[in-house]
Design a protein around this motif. Structure first.
Motif, PDB file in Angstrom:
ATOM      1  N   VAL B  13      -6.349   0.894  -7.149  1.00 50.53           N
ATOM      2  CA  VAL B  13      -5.970   0.071  -6.001  1.00 50.53           C
ATOM      3  C   VAL B  13      -5.435   0.982  -4.904  1.00 50.53           C
ATOM      4  O   VAL B  13      -4.855   2.038  -5.183  1.00 50.53           O
ATOM      5  CB  VAL B  13      -4.924  -0.994  -6.400  1.00 50.53           C
ATOM      6  CG1 VAL B  13      -3.599  -0.350  -6.796  1.00 50.53           C
ATOM      7  CG2 VAL B  13      -4.716  -2.012  -5.280  1.00 50.53           C
ATOM      8  N   GLN B  14      -5.646   0.546  -3.690  1.00 52.37           N
ATOM      9  CA  GLN B  14      -5.131   1.295  -2.543  1.00 52.37           C
ATOM     10  C   GLN B  14      -3.669   0.894  -2.321  1.00 52.37           C
ATOM     11  O   GLN B  14      -3.293  -0.282  -2.514  1.00 52.37           O
ATOM     12  CB  GLN B  14      -5.957   0.939  -1.297  1.00 52.37           C
ATOM     13  CG  GLN B  14      -6.035   2.011  -0.241  1.00 52.37           C
ATOM     14  CD  GLN B  14      -6.862   3.209  -0.669  1.00 52.37           C
ATOM     15  OE1 GLN B  14      -7.780   3.093  -1.489  1.00 52.37           O
ATOM     16  NE2 GLN B  14      -6.546   4.375  -0.138  1.00 52.37           N
ATOM     17  N   GLU B  15      -2.880   1.856  -1.940  1.00 52.79           N
ATOM     18  CA  GLU B  15      -1.476   1.581  -1.632  1.00 52.79           C
ATOM     19  C   GLU B  15      -1.379   0.421  -0.645  1.00 52.79           C
ATOM     20  O   GLU B  15      -2.196   0.300   0.276  1.00 52.79           O
ATOM     21  CB  GLU B  15      -0.849   2.833  -1.036  1.00 52.79           C
ATOM     22  CG  GLU B  15       0.657   2.834  -0.956  1.00 52.79           C
ATOM     23  CD  GLU B  15       1.203   4.145  -0.402  1.00 52.79           C
ATOM     24  OE1 GLU B  15       0.387   4.965   0.092  1.00 52.79           O
ATOM     25  OE2 GLU B  15       2.413   4.342  -0.448  1.00 52.79           O
ATOM     26  N   LYS B  16      -0.380  -0.454  -0.873  1.00 49.30           N
ATOM     27  CA  LYS B  16      -0.075  -1.626  -0.048  1.00 49.30           C
ATOM     28  C   LYS B  16      -1.015  -2.803  -0.285  1.00 49.30           C
ATOM     29  O   LYS B  16      -0.779  -3.882   0.272  1.00 49.30           O
ATOM     30  CB  LYS B  16      -0.060  -1.285   1.446  1.00 49.30           C
ATOM     31  CG  LYS B  16       0.991  -0.244   1.817  1.00 49.30           C
ATOM     32  CD  LYS B  16       0.969   0.081   3.300  1.00 49.30           C
ATOM     33  CE  LYS B  16       1.945   1.210   3.612  1.00 49.30           C
ATOM     34  NZ  LYS B  16       1.885   1.632   5.025  1.00 49.30           N
ATOM     35  N   GLU B  17      -2.047  -2.631  -1.112  1.00 43.26           N
ATOM     36  CA  GLU B  17      -2.902  -3.762  -1.440  1.00 43.26           C
ATOM     37  C   GLU B  17      -2.414  -4.449  -2.709  1.00 43.26           C
ATOM     38  O   GLU B  17      -1.611  -3.901  -3.466  1.00 43.26           O
ATOM     39  CB  GLU B  17      -4.345  -3.295  -1.604  1.00 43.26           C
ATOM     40  CG  GLU B  17      -4.978  -2.831  -0.301  1.00 43.26           C
ATOM     41  CD  GLU B  17      -6.451  -2.513  -0.463  1.00 43.26           C
ATOM     42  OE1 GLU B  17      -7.122  -2.338   0.575  1.00 43.26           O
ATOM     43  OE2 GLU B  17      -6.926  -2.416  -1.607  1.00 43.26           O
ATOM     44  N   ALA B  18      -2.925  -5.649  -2.945  1.00 40.64           N
ATOM     45  CA  ALA B  18      -2.583  -6.384  -4.166  1.00 40.64           C
ATOM     46  C   ALA B  18      -3.611  -6.083  -5.248  1.00 40.64           C
ATOM     47  O   ALA B  18      -4.770  -5.743  -4.962  1.00 40.64           O
ATOM     48  CB  ALA B  18      -2.536  -7.882  -3.885  1.00 40.64           C
ATOM     49  N   VAL B  19      -3.179  -6.208  -6.494  1.00 41.46           N
ATOM     50  CA  VAL B  19      -4.076  -5.966  -7.625  1.00 41.46           C
ATOM     51  C   VAL B  19      -3.769  -6.968  -8.724  1.00 41.46           C
ATOM     52  O   VAL B  19      -2.607  -7.367  -8.904  1.00 41.46           O
ATOM     53  CB  VAL B  19      -3.933  -4.516  -8.144  1.00 41.46           C
ATOM     54  CG1 VAL B  19      -2.543  -4.247  -8.677  1.00 41.46           C
ATOM     55  CG2 VAL B  19      -4.995  -4.207  -9.191  1.00 41.46           C
ATOM     56  N   ARG B  63       7.808  -8.240  -6.577  1.00 47.01           N
ATOM     57  CA  ARG B  63       6.380  -8.053  -6.250  1.00 47.01           C
ATOM     58  C   ARG B  63       5.443  -8.462  -7.384  1.00 47.01           C
ATOM     59  O   ARG B  63       4.221  -8.388  -7.233  1.00 47.01           O
ATOM     60  CB  ARG B  63       6.131  -6.582  -5.890  1.00 47.01           C
ATOM     61  CG  ARG B  63       6.832  -6.117  -4.619  1.00 47.01           C
ATOM     62  CD  ARG B  63       6.415  -4.706  -4.240  1.00 47.01           C
ATOM     63  NE  ARG B  63       6.765  -3.728  -5.256  1.00 47.01           N
ATOM     64  CZ  ARG B  63       5.863  -3.074  -5.998  1.00 47.01           C
ATOM     65  NH1 ARG B  63       4.562  -3.298  -5.832  1.00 47.01           N
ATOM     66  NH2 ARG B  63       6.259  -2.181  -6.885  1.00 47.01           N
ATOM     67  N   SER B  80       1.766  -7.330  -5.907  1.00 47.74           N
ATOM     68  CA  SER B  80       1.507  -7.355  -4.467  1.00 47.74           C
ATOM     69  C   SER B  80       2.012  -6.060  -3.835  1.00 47.74           C
ATOM     70  O   SER B  80       2.895  -5.394  -4.383  1.00 47.74           O
ATOM     71  CB  SER B  80       2.214  -8.554  -3.821  1.00 47.74           C
ATOM     72  OG  SER B  80       3.614  -8.422  -3.971  1.00 47.74           O
ATOM     73  N   ALA B  81       1.426  -5.694  -2.717  1.00 45.01           N
ATOM     74  CA  ALA B  81       1.882  -4.526  -1.954  1.00 45.01           C
ATOM     75  C   ALA B  81       2.095  -3.319  -2.860  1.00 45.01           C
ATOM     76  O   ALA B  81       3.221  -2.801  -2.989  1.00 45.01           O
ATOM     77  CB  ALA B  81       3.157  -4.866  -1.184  1.00 45.01           C
ATOM     78  N   SER B  82       1.026  -2.865  -3.508  1.00 45.38           N
ATOM     79  CA  SER B  82       1.126  -1.769  -4.488  1.00 45.38           C
ATOM     80  C   SER B  82       1.775  -0.530  -3.883  1.00 45.38           C
ATOM     81  O   SER B  82       1.589  -0.204  -2.702  1.00 45.38           O
ATOM     82  CB  SER B  82      -0.273  -1.394  -4.993  1.00 45.38           C
ATOM     83  OG  SER B  82      -0.853  -2.471  -5.671  1.00 45.38           O
TER      84      SER B  82
END
Lengths: 113, 115
Positions: B13-19, B63, B80-82
Motif C-alpha cells: 500500500v502507498q503511504e496515506k492510503e487505506a488498505v 485508524r 486508514s491513512a497508512s
C-alpha cells in the motif's frame, strides 16, 4: 502499568536438554496462555492457566508442560529438546481468559542445536 | 473447532492510503470473539482491535476498523491513512465460545507500506 514480561528473551540449547521459560502477566491478570510460533506451523496454542489450574491445552506432546503460581506468574517447561522445538514462544495474559483483549509479551526465542 | 483463513500472504500500500486485510473464519460456536494483532519484525504481538460475535456495530480503534460480516463469516481489518510504521505482519485470530485463553490464528499477511 507494566506489560507482560518474559524471561529469558533468547536461549540456545542442545538436543536432549530441557528448558524453562517464564512469563509474568500484567498486574491483575489471572489468565496466562502460551503459544509457539514457527515459520512452518505459524502460531499454535500450547496451554492456558487460570488461578494455578490448566484450563485448556493444545495439541502438543507431553514434553511440553507448564504451571502457574499463586501470583499468576507462569512457567513452561520443555524436556528432551528436539531441533523442531526451535521457535518463538509467546505468552499472553488477560483478566479472565475470556476478555476482549489478550496482551502478549515480547517472547522468548529458543534455538535448539 | 475454529479455523481462520487469511488468503493474502503479502499486501502493498502507498503511504496515506487505506488498505484492507482479509480474514474469514469458521466456527460452530454461537458466541466467539475476533481479534487482530500486528507483529513487527521485533516479534512482539500488538493487540489492535476486537469484535464480539454479538456486537452489532463494527469495531473501530483509531485508524483501525473491523469490517464484520457475520453471515459471510468475514472479519476484515481496514487501516486508514497508512503510515510507514504500519509495515508488519498482521494476524487475524478468534476465540471460540468455550476456549478459555485460546486464540486460533491465521497464517498472517505481510503488509508493506511504500513512501
Amino acid at each position: 502499568k507494566a506489560g507482560v514480561t518474559q524471561t529469558p528473551r533468547y536461549l540456545i540449547k542442545t538436543r536432549g536438554q530441557q528448558v524453562t521459560l517464564s512469563c509474568s502477566p500484567i498486574s491483575g491478570h489471572r489468565s496466562v496462555s502460551w503459544y509457539q510460533q514457527t515459520p512452518g506451523q505459524g502460531l499454535q496454542f500450547l496451554f492456558e492457566y487460570f488461578s494455578e489450574t490448566q484450563r485448556n491445552k493444545g495439541n502438543f506432546p507431553g514434553r511440553f508442560s507448564g504451571r502457574q503460581f499463586s501470583n499468576s506468574r507462569s512457567e513452561m517447561n520443555v524436556s528432551t529438546l528436539e531441533l523442531g522445538d526451535s521457535a518463538l514462544y509467546l505468552c499472553a495474559s488477560s483478566i479472565s481468559g475470556y476478555d476482549n483483549e489478550q496482551f502478549f509479551g515480547p517472547g522468548t526465542r529458543l534455538t535448539v542445536l | 473447532a475454529q479455523k481462520i483463513t487469511q488468503t493474502q500472504p503479502g499486501m502493498f500500500v502507498q503511504e496515506k492510503e487505506a488498505v484492507t486485510l482479509d480474514c474469514t473464519y469458521d466456527t460452530s460456536d454461537q458466541s466467539y470473539g475476533l481479534f487482530w494483532y500486528k507483529q513487527p519484525s521485533s516479534g512482539e504481538m500488538i493487540f489492535l482491535i476486537y469484535q464480539g460475535s454479538y456486537d452489532e456495530q463494527n469495531a473501530t480503534e483509531g485508524r483501525y476498523s473491523l469490517n464484520f460480516q457475520k453471515a459471510r463469516k468475514s472479519a476484515n481489518l481496514v487501516i486508514s491513512a497508512s503510515q510507514l510504521g504500519d509495515s508488519a505482519m498482521y494476524f487475524c485470530a478468534m476465540r471460540g465460545g468455550t476456549s478459555y485463553g485460546k486464540l486460533t490464528f491465521g497464517q498472517g499477511t505481510i503488509l508493506t507500506v511504500h513512501p
